[in-house]
Design a protein around this motif. Sequence first.
Motif, PDB file in Angstrom:
ATOM      1  N   GLY A  86     112.293  61.366 -55.538  1.00 60.00           N
ATOM      2  CA  GLY A  86     111.060  61.629 -56.271  1.00 60.00           C
ATOM      3  C   GLY A  86     111.265  61.606 -57.770  1.00 60.00           C
ATOM      4  O   GLY A  86     110.442  61.053 -58.519  1.00 60.00           O
ATOM      5  N   ASP A  87     112.373  62.184 -58.237  1.00 62.15           N
ATOM      6  CA  ASP A  87     112.690  62.147 -59.666  1.00 62.15           C
ATOM      7  C   ASP A  87     112.775  60.716 -60.175  1.00 62.15           C
ATOM      8  O   ASP A  87     112.258  60.389 -61.255  1.00 62.15           O
ATOM      9  N   ALA A  88     113.453  59.873 -59.411  1.00 62.74           N
ATOM     10  CA  ALA A  88     113.612  58.482 -59.817  1.00 62.74           C
ATOM     11  C   ALA A  88     112.262  57.771 -59.864  1.00 62.74           C
ATOM     12  O   ALA A  88     111.952  57.048 -60.815  1.00 62.74           O
ATOM     13  N   CYS A  89     111.436  57.988 -58.856  1.00 63.16           N
ATOM     14  CA  CYS A  89     110.122  57.324 -58.811  1.00 63.16           C
ATOM     15  C   CYS A  89     109.251  57.733 -59.993  1.00 63.16           C
ATOM     16  O   CYS A  89     108.514  56.903 -60.545  1.00 63.16           O
ATOM     17  N   LEU A  90     109.326  58.993 -60.388  1.00 63.15           N
ATOM     18  CA  LEU A  90     108.463  59.471 -61.463  1.00 63.15           C
ATOM     19  C   LEU A  90     108.852  58.916 -62.824  1.00 63.15           C
ATOM     20  O   LEU A  90     108.095  59.059 -63.788  1.00 63.15           O
ATOM     21  N   ILE A  91     110.012  58.283 -62.911  1.00 62.41           N
ATOM     22  CA  ILE A  91     110.389  57.613 -64.162  1.00 62.41           C
ATOM     23  C   ILE A  91     109.436  56.463 -64.451  1.00 62.41           C
ATOM     24  O   ILE A  91     109.078  56.198 -65.605  1.00 62.41           O
ATOM     25  N   TRP A  92     109.007  55.764 -63.393  1.00 60.91           N
ATOM     26  CA  TRP A  92     108.112  54.617 -63.542  1.00 60.91           C
ATOM     27  C   TRP A  92     106.691  55.048 -63.205  1.00 60.91           C
ATOM     28  O   TRP A  92     106.425  55.463 -62.057  1.00 60.91           O
ATOM     29  N   PRO A  93     105.742  54.963 -64.133  1.00 57.75           N
ATOM     30  CA  PRO A  93     104.362  55.411 -63.864  1.00 57.75           C
ATOM     31  C   PRO A  93     103.737  54.748 -62.641  1.00 57.75           C
ATOM     32  O   PRO A  93     102.997  55.391 -61.894  1.00 57.75           O
ATOM     33  N   GLU A  94     104.049  53.466 -62.410  1.00 56.36           N
ATOM     34  CA  GLU A  94     103.453  52.773 -61.268  1.00 56.36           C
ATOM     35  C   GLU A  94     103.989  53.272 -59.933  1.00 56.36           C
ATOM     36  O   GLU A  94     103.411  52.981 -58.873  1.00 56.36           O
ATOM     37  N   ALA A  95     105.080  54.032 -59.952  1.00 57.32           N
ATOM     38  CA  ALA A  95     105.659  54.576 -58.719  1.00 57.32           C
ATOM     39  C   ALA A  95     105.328  56.060 -58.552  1.00 57.32           C
ATOM     40  O   ALA A  95     105.949  56.749 -57.733  1.00 57.32           O
ATOM     41  N   PHE A  96     104.334  56.537 -59.295  1.00 58.45           N
ATOM     42  CA  PHE A  96     104.019  57.975 -59.290  1.00 58.45           C
ATOM     43  C   PHE A  96     103.715  58.491 -57.883  1.00 58.45           C
ATOM     44  O   PHE A  96     104.237  59.537 -57.463  1.00 58.45           O
ATOM     45  N   LEU A  97     102.879  57.788 -57.136  1.00 61.99           N
ATOM     46  CA  LEU A  97     102.500  58.270 -55.805  1.00 61.99           C
ATOM     47  C   LEU A  97     103.672  58.236 -54.834  1.00 61.99           C
ATOM     48  O   LEU A  97     103.735  59.057 -53.912  1.00 61.99           O
ATOM     49  N   TYR A  98     104.595  57.301 -55.032  1.00 59.32           N
ATOM     50  CA  TYR A  98     105.810  57.313 -54.211  1.00 59.32           C
ATOM     51  C   TYR A  98     106.629  58.574 -54.512  1.00 59.32           C
ATOM     52  O   TYR A  98     107.229  59.177 -53.609  1.00 59.32           O
ATOM     53  N   GLY A  99     106.647  58.965 -55.781  1.00 58.71           N
ATOM     54  CA  GLY A  99     107.328  60.203 -56.140  1.00 58.71           C
ATOM     55  C   GLY A  99     106.675  61.415 -55.514  1.00 58.71           C
ATOM     56  O   GLY A  99     107.352  62.323 -55.020  1.00 58.71           O
ATOM     57  N   VAL A 100     105.336  61.434 -55.509  1.00 61.79           N
ATOM     58  CA  VAL A 100     104.610  62.527 -54.864  1.00 61.79           C
ATOM     59  C   VAL A 100     104.955  62.590 -53.373  1.00 61.79           C
ATOM     60  O   VAL A 100     105.179  63.675 -52.815  1.00 61.79           O
ATOM     61  N   ALA A 101     105.022  61.423 -52.727  1.00 60.64           N
ATOM     62  CA  ALA A 101     105.364  61.386 -51.298  1.00 60.64           C
ATOM     63  C   ALA A 101     106.780  61.916 -51.066  1.00 60.64           C
ATOM     64  O   ALA A 101     107.027  62.665 -50.102  1.00 60.64           O
ATOM     65  N   ALA A 102     107.723  61.539 -51.945  1.00 60.37           N
ATOM     66  CA  ALA A 102     109.097  62.007 -51.789  1.00 60.37           C
ATOM     67  C   ALA A 102     109.195  63.519 -51.956  1.00 60.37           C
ATOM     68  O   ALA A 102     109.896  64.200 -51.190  1.00 60.37           O
ATOM     69  N   PHE A 103     108.486  64.072 -52.928  1.00 61.18           N
ATOM     70  CA  PHE A 103     108.518  65.523 -53.124  1.00 61.18           C
ATOM     71  C   PHE A 103     107.770  66.253 -52.008  1.00 61.18           C
ATOM     72  O   PHE A 103     108.134  67.377 -51.655  1.00 61.18           O
ATOM     73  N   THR A 104     106.738  65.631 -51.448  1.00 61.88           N
ATOM     74  CA  THR A 104     106.080  66.231 -50.287  1.00 61.88           C
ATOM     75  C   THR A 104     107.061  66.352 -49.131  1.00 61.88           C
ATOM     76  O   THR A 104     107.130  67.397 -48.459  1.00 61.88           O
ATOM     77  N   ALA A 105     107.846  65.296 -48.900  1.00 57.67           N
ATOM     78  CA  ALA A 105     108.872  65.343 -47.851  1.00 57.67           C
ATOM     79  C   ALA A 105     109.903  66.428 -48.153  1.00 57.67           C
ATOM     80  O   ALA A 105     110.349  67.151 -47.250  1.00 57.67           O
ATOM     81  N   ALA A 106     110.286  66.560 -49.430  1.00 56.67           N
ATOM     82  CA  ALA A 106     111.258  67.586 -49.810  1.00 56.67           C
ATOM     83  C   ALA A 106     110.732  68.979 -49.490  1.00 56.67           C
ATOM     84  O   ALA A 106     111.452  69.830 -48.935  1.00 56.67           O
ATOM     85  N   HIS A 107     109.463  69.241 -49.802  1.00 60.56           N
ATOM     86  CA  HIS A 107     108.905  70.565 -49.538  1.00 60.56           C
ATOM     87  C   HIS A 107     108.756  70.828 -48.042  1.00 60.56           C
ATOM     88  O   HIS A 107     108.907  71.968 -47.588  1.00 60.56           O
ATOM     89  N   LEU A 108     108.459  69.797 -47.271  1.00 57.27           N
ATOM     90  CA  LEU A 108     108.407  69.972 -45.818  1.00 57.27           C
ATOM     91  C   LEU A 108     109.781  70.349 -45.269  1.00 57.27           C
ATOM     92  O   LEU A 108     109.897  71.182 -44.357  1.00 57.27           O
ATOM     93  N   LEU A 109     110.826  69.752 -45.831  1.00 60.37           N
ATOM     94  CA  LEU A 109     112.185  70.095 -45.405  1.00 60.37           C
ATOM     95  C   LEU A 109     112.549  71.519 -45.829  1.00 60.37           C
ATOM     96  O   LEU A 109     113.185  72.266 -45.068  1.00 60.37           O
ATOM     97  N   TYR A 110     112.160  71.913 -47.042  1.00 63.37           N
ATOM     98  CA  TYR A 110     112.379  73.295 -47.464  1.00 63.37           C
ATOM     99  C   TYR A 110     111.613  74.255 -46.555  1.00 63.37           C
ATOM    100  O   TYR A 110     112.120  75.318 -46.173  1.00 63.37           O
ATOM    101  N   LEU A 111     110.386  73.877 -46.219  1.00 62.92           N
ATOM    102  CA  LEU A 111     109.570  74.696 -45.325  1.00 62.92           C
ATOM    103  C   LEU A 111     110.260  74.878 -43.977  1.00 62.92           C
ATOM    104  O   LEU A 111     110.305  75.982 -43.411  1.00 62.92           O
TER     105      LEU A 111
END
Length: 225
Positions: A86-111
């Motif tokens: 997610g950090d890497a995706c957020l570097i590129w503005p056009e990949a913002f939603l991919y970053g959101v998806a990656a962090f959503t997966a991260a929070h599900l794993l933390y959950l």
Amino acid sequence: MDAWEEDLSPKHCFSGQLHLCRGLIPFLLSCAVYFLLWIPEDQPSWLSALVKCLPVLCLVVFLQAAGPGWGYRALLQAALLCSALGDACLIWPEAFLYGVAAFTAAHLLYLWAFGLTPPRPGLLLPIALASLLQHGLLLPHLPPGMALPLVTYSLVLAAMLWRGLARGGGARWGALLFALSDSVLAWDAFAQPLPHARLVVMTTYYAAQLLIALSAFRSPSLKSH
């Protein structure tokens, strides 16, 4: 059972603390590199992505160095890897939603890692009220195509915050700092620029990831995961 959790005598606890401190040196150095170079504010590049992701990747290695483990710590490592993506995706503005998806997966794993016991239902009301307030203030500023994925992400983050607070220890403070970091990021990106926003966002973000990683070493109760 994790190698650093086998013997909880004072001598071995002190030795374990030294191991923890030494194991965190790469993380601390990579954080220093990030804040000293401030590279990710420049033109997006693979170098800026690496500089931004490196502290989180160091925490993955830090957890792996503790020895073999397939429960709680393995879930934390998977969440950290998703966060790095997610950090890497957020570097590129056009990949913002991919970053959101990656962090959503991260929070599900933390959950998943934090589990559902103890339930602590009393935490749900204040978290729900804070989330509703934030959404109510932020939604008018969101581009139409981002409203649904960001609301979905916020719901998952709120669930992670609930379970982190219920678990206590480093998970509690890590979850709180993660929520704070994301709130500042969202307001700065979509509503109104905030002074020193990126410094606040990244400081609280790295601290959150560190505290959650350290929750893997808090007590023998982790054996139940």
